[in-house]
Structures are given as structure tokens and as C-alpha cells.
Scaffold this motif. Structure first.
Motif, PDB file in Angstrom:
ATOM      1  N   UNK A  13     -22.860 -63.470  21.894  1.00 23.49           N
ATOM      2  CA  UNK A  13     -21.736 -63.298  22.815  1.00 23.49           C
ATOM      3  C   UNK A  13     -21.257 -61.857  22.723  1.00 23.49           C
ATOM      4  N   UNK A  14     -21.005 -61.247  23.864  1.00 18.88           N
ATOM      5  CA  UNK A  14     -20.379 -59.935  23.929  1.00 18.88           C
ATOM      6  C   UNK A  14     -19.142 -60.056  24.816  1.00 18.88           C
ATOM      7  N   UNK A  15     -18.289 -59.051  24.772  1.00 23.63           N
ATOM      8  CA  UNK A  15     -17.063 -59.059  25.572  1.00 23.63           C
ATOM      9  C   UNK A  15     -16.929 -57.724  26.287  1.00 23.63           C
ATOM     10  N   UNK A  16     -16.571 -57.777  27.554  1.00 20.34           N
ATOM     11  CA  UNK A  16     -16.408 -56.539  28.311  1.00 20.34           C
ATOM     12  C   UNK A  16     -15.201 -56.659  29.237  1.00 20.34           C
ATOM     13  N   UNK A  20     -17.554 -52.335  27.302  1.00 24.76           N
ATOM     14  CA  UNK A  20     -17.792 -53.583  26.593  1.00 24.76           C
ATOM     15  C   UNK A  20     -18.792 -53.440  25.474  1.00 24.76           C
ATOM     16  N   UNK A  21     -18.944 -54.522  24.734  1.00 23.25           N
ATOM     17  CA  UNK A  21     -19.901 -54.494  23.648  1.00 23.25           C
ATOM     18  C   UNK A  21     -19.774 -55.667  22.705  1.00 23.25           C
ATOM     19  N   UNK A  22     -20.231 -55.435  21.490  1.00 24.98           N
ATOM     20  CA  UNK A  22     -20.312 -56.486  20.475  1.00 24.98           C
ATOM     21  C   UNK A  22     -18.939 -56.870  19.928  1.00 24.98           C
ATOM     22  N   UNK A  23     -18.823 -58.129  19.614  1.00 28.35           N
ATOM     23  CA  UNK A  23     -17.619 -58.623  18.948  1.00 28.35           C
ATOM     24  C   UNK A  23     -17.629 -58.146  17.496  1.00 28.35           C
ATOM     25  N   UNK A  24     -16.458 -57.989  16.947  1.00 29.22           N
ATOM     26  CA  UNK A  24     -16.313 -57.560  15.559  1.00 29.22           C
ATOM     27  C   UNK A  24     -15.514 -58.591  14.781  1.00 29.22           C
ATOM     28  N   UNK A  25     -15.710 -58.592  13.476  1.00 23.56           N
ATOM     29  CA  UNK A  25     -15.022 -59.553  12.603  1.00 23.56           C
ATOM     30  C   UNK A  25     -13.509 -59.469  12.769  1.00 23.56           C
ATOM     31  N   UNK A  26     -12.979 -58.301  13.106  1.00 21.13           N
ATOM     32  CA  UNK A  26     -11.534 -58.129  13.247  1.00 21.13           C
ATOM     33  C   UNK A  26     -10.984 -58.689  14.559  1.00 21.13           C
ATOM     34  N   UNK A  42     -31.822 -53.880  24.558  1.00 21.31           N
ATOM     35  CA  UNK A  42     -32.789 -53.574  23.500  1.00 21.31           C
ATOM     36  C   UNK A  42     -32.591 -54.389  22.218  1.00 21.31           C
ATOM     37  N   UNK A  43     -31.349 -54.806  21.908  1.00 24.70           N
ATOM     38  CA  UNK A  43     -31.134 -55.537  20.648  1.00 24.70           C
ATOM     39  C   UNK A  43     -31.327 -57.048  20.784  1.00 24.70           C
ATOM     40  N   UNK A  44     -31.038 -57.625  21.936  1.00 23.59           N
ATOM     41  CA  UNK A  44     -31.133 -59.083  22.131  1.00 23.59           C
ATOM     42  C   UNK A  44     -30.541 -59.433  23.494  1.00 23.59           C
ATOM     43  N   UNK A  45     -30.542 -60.728  23.802  1.00 24.52           N
ATOM     44  CA  UNK A  45     -29.821 -61.185  24.984  1.00 24.52           C
ATOM     45  C   UNK A  45     -28.329 -61.037  24.729  1.00 24.52           C
ATOM     46  N   UNK A  46     -27.617 -60.485  25.704  1.00 19.78           N
ATOM     47  CA  UNK A  46     -26.156 -60.440  25.661  1.00 19.78           C
ATOM     48  C   UNK A  46     -25.624 -61.525  26.574  1.00 19.78           C
ATOM     49  N   UNK A  47     -24.800 -62.374  26.013  1.00 19.81           N
ATOM     50  CA  UNK A  47     -24.112 -63.400  26.777  1.00 19.81           C
ATOM     51  C   UNK A  47     -22.695 -62.873  26.959  1.00 19.81           C
ATOM     52  N   UNK A  48     -22.517 -62.076  28.009  1.00 17.29           N
ATOM     53  CA  UNK A  48     -21.301 -61.300  28.188  1.00 17.29           C
ATOM     54  C   UNK A  48     -20.206 -62.133  28.845  1.00 17.29           C
TER      55      UNK A  48
END
Length: 171
Positions: free
Chosen positions: A44-47, A73-79, A116-122
Motif C-alpha cells: 500500500x502507498x499513499x498519495x 506520494x510514496x511509501x508508508x512509514x512506521x510513524x 521498479x520496487x514492486x506493485x504499488x497499491x496506491x
């Protein structure tokens, strides 16, 4: 509540794009780590599309790695405590505009795409820029530019055009 739980809650209440929504929920059900970049089966990504309705413009970034004009947008973070928080954080970091606010607390669209890194489920939101907002290019961008609504189709791909159309419908 974990970010994974928030994502499930957000997706369960999302009322359109039913097949894609279910694919996201299935992914999260099968992958407890499906929120994180480390999940190579996709994540999952968020934009957020940064929009200035008064000037009828959107702010797009020329992504450094993908070399495409995209929303922030981009990758989710632990925070990140929620998907909406992740989208707003990404939009703020990549636009340099600290006083953005989300148009709605719910997503505008979903878009699944290969990177390039994987499927993004945005999970895509819209963020309103304040009057007189001044952007600043981040290290993730080659360029950052405001485009009129009618210019977006000339510079961005169909996914960004669909996001703009869905955002405008919510204004």
C-alpha cells in the motif's frame, strides 16, 4: 489502531472501484506486512494531488526515479498513524508546502501500478494548497510545477488525469 487496521477500515468504507478495493483488501488479508516497502508482492502507498481550486491548478512533481509528472506520494512509514496522515506527510515533504490540508478524510481514488520496487497499491487523496502557497523541490524530484487543469493531460499519464477528474468532482 495500527496503520494496517486503518487501511482496512478505509478500504472497507471506500464506496467505488469495488474490484480494485477488494484486491487491496485481499492483499492486506494475505500479507500482514503489506503496508511496507519490504513486501515484495506489493504494498500500500499513499498519495495526494495538491490542488489550488481558486487558480484551477495542480502541483505535480517530476519524479526523480520514474521521470514522470505525478502527484505527491510514496511509501508508508512506521510513524504514520493513518493512510490520510501518510498522504498528507508525503504531499508536504514533496511539495515543500507546510500548510496543506486534505480535501476529504476519505480517498479520492485507488490506482494500482507497477514500479521498479514492486506493485504499488496506491490510495489517493487530494490536498488543498493555501492561497499564495510557495512550493520547494525535494530531493525526490527533478522539478515541481503548477499546471492548469487543462494542461495535465499533456504532461501526465492517464492515472493522474483520472485523479484530477475525481478530485474536481469532489470540489
Amino acid at each position: 489502531m495500527t496503520l494496517h487496521c486503518d487501511a482496512v477500515r478505509v478500504l472497507e468504507t471506500y464506496e467505488t472501484q469495488h474490484d480494485l478495493r477488494q484486491a487491496y483488501l485481499d492483499h492486506l488479508g494475505a500479507h500482514p506486512g503489506g503496508m511496507w516497502k519490504s513486501c515484495t508482492d506489493g504494498h500500500i502507498t499513499a498519495s495526494a494531488l495538491v490542488i489550488d481550486p481558486e487558480r484551477e491548478q495542480v502541483l505535480l512533481t517530476l519524479h526523480k526515479k520514474l521521470r514522470m509528472w505525478l502527484q505527491m506520494g510514496g511509501h508508508c512509514e512506521q510513524s504514520d498513524s493513518t493512510l490520510a496522515d501518510a498522504a498528507l506527510r508525503e504531499a508536504t515533504e514533496e511539495s515543500g508546502i507546510s500548510s496543506l490540508r486534505l480535501l476529504h478524510s476519505s480517498p479520492v481514488r485507488l490506482d494500482r501500478h507497477r514500479t521498479p520496487c514492486a506493485w504499488h497499491l496506491d490510495v489517493q487523496y487530494a490536498a488543498l494548497a493555501p492561497a499564495g502557497a510557495v512550493e520547494a523541490i525535494s530531493d525526490e524530484s527533478l522539478d515541481l510545477r503548477w499546471f492548469g487543469y487543462d494542461e495535465v493531460g499533456d504532461v501526465a499519464d492517464a492515472s493522474v488525469v483520472r485523479l484530477l477528474e475525481a478530485t474536481r468532482a469532489r470540489l
